[in-house]
Write a protein that holds these residues in place. Structure first.
Motif, PDB file in Angstrom:
ATOM      1  N   LEU A   1     -25.287 120.002  79.109  1.00  0.00           N
ATOM      2  CA  LEU A   1     -24.933 119.069  80.166  1.00  0.00           C
ATOM      3  C   LEU A   1     -25.309 117.685  79.649  1.00  0.00           C
ATOM      4  N   LEU A   2     -24.322 116.800  79.546  1.00  0.00           N
ATOM      5  CA  LEU A   2     -24.561 115.417  79.167  1.00  0.00           C
ATOM      6  C   LEU A   2     -24.397 114.566  80.414  1.00  0.00           C
ATOM      7  N   VAL A   3     -25.459 113.900  80.817  1.00  0.00           N
ATOM      8  CA  VAL A   3     -25.446 113.059  82.007  1.00  0.00           C
ATOM      9  C   VAL A   3     -25.303 111.600  81.570  1.00  0.00           C
ATOM     10  N   ILE A   4     -24.236 110.954  82.028  1.00  0.00           N
ATOM     11  CA  ILE A   4     -24.051 109.533  81.781  1.00  0.00           C
ATOM     12  C   ILE A   4     -24.790 108.802  82.901  1.00  0.00           C
ATOM     13  N   VAL A   5     -25.857 108.110  82.553  1.00  0.00           N
ATOM     14  CA  VAL A   5     -26.730 107.482  83.548  1.00  0.00           C
ATOM     15  C   VAL A   5     -26.342 106.021  83.745  1.00  0.00           C
ATOM     16  N   GLY A   6     -25.622 105.786  84.827  1.00  0.00           N
ATOM     17  CA  GLY A   6     -25.243 104.433  85.195  1.00  0.00           C
ATOM     18  C   GLY A   6     -26.185 103.878  86.246  1.00  0.00           C
ATOM     19  N   ALA A   7     -25.843 102.725  86.785  1.00  0.00           N
ATOM     20  CA  ALA A   7     -26.706 102.033  87.744  1.00  0.00           C
ATOM     21  C   ALA A   7     -26.930 102.831  89.028  1.00  0.00           C
TER      22      ALA A   7
END
Length: 139
Positions: free
Chosen positions: A66-72
């Motif tokens: 699982l790759l989580v793209i951490v945005g604002a």
């Protein structure tokens, strides 16, 4: 070398362009992982959510990471928090990695425990690959 099967979790309303960058990288034969993406566009507590959760779970079970793209706004995303929680369940047990779009973005709560995910602190190909290679499922 076999490509890594990665399920990508991201805030669909805020961070779609980063998923598109991953898709462009994935089109390159030298990119070392493939991914699935789904776009739940209904509220997590709606009557349609159970069908979406089922479809997402099926895709997660086909993945290894699982790759989580951490945005604002990722930390407050109910869907992203559900995906992280679901990825940790015993029938899924994905290796966890995250990439922060900006190094000061707050991780979703399921990733904030020390050692629960490998973190890339910027959205760069090499850093994401390094985080995936370091990812584990011992949370």
């Amino acid at each position: 070398m076999a490509k890594k099967k990665v399920f990508v979790s991201y805030d669909h309303s805020e961070d779609l362009r980063y998923k598109d960058i991953l898709r462009a990288w994935d089109a390159n034969d030298n990119f070392d992982f493939e991914f699935d993406q789904r776009s739940p566009n209904v509220a997590i507590d709606s009557t349609q959510a159970s069908a979406i959760k089922s479809a997402l779970t099926t895709k997660m079970k086909e993945a290894d990471y699982l790759l989580v793209i951490v945005g604002a706004k990722s930390a407050s995303s109910k869907w992203m928090n559900w995906e992280i929680s679901r990825a940790k369940e015993s029938d899924t047990k994905l290796r966890l990695a995250a990439v922060k779009i900006v190094s000061t973005n707050t991780l979703p709560s399921g990733l904030s425990a020390v050692g629960s995910a490998a973190i890339a602190t910027s959205f760069e190909h090499d850093k994401i690959i390094t985080a995936l290679n370091a990812a584990n499922n011992s949370y």
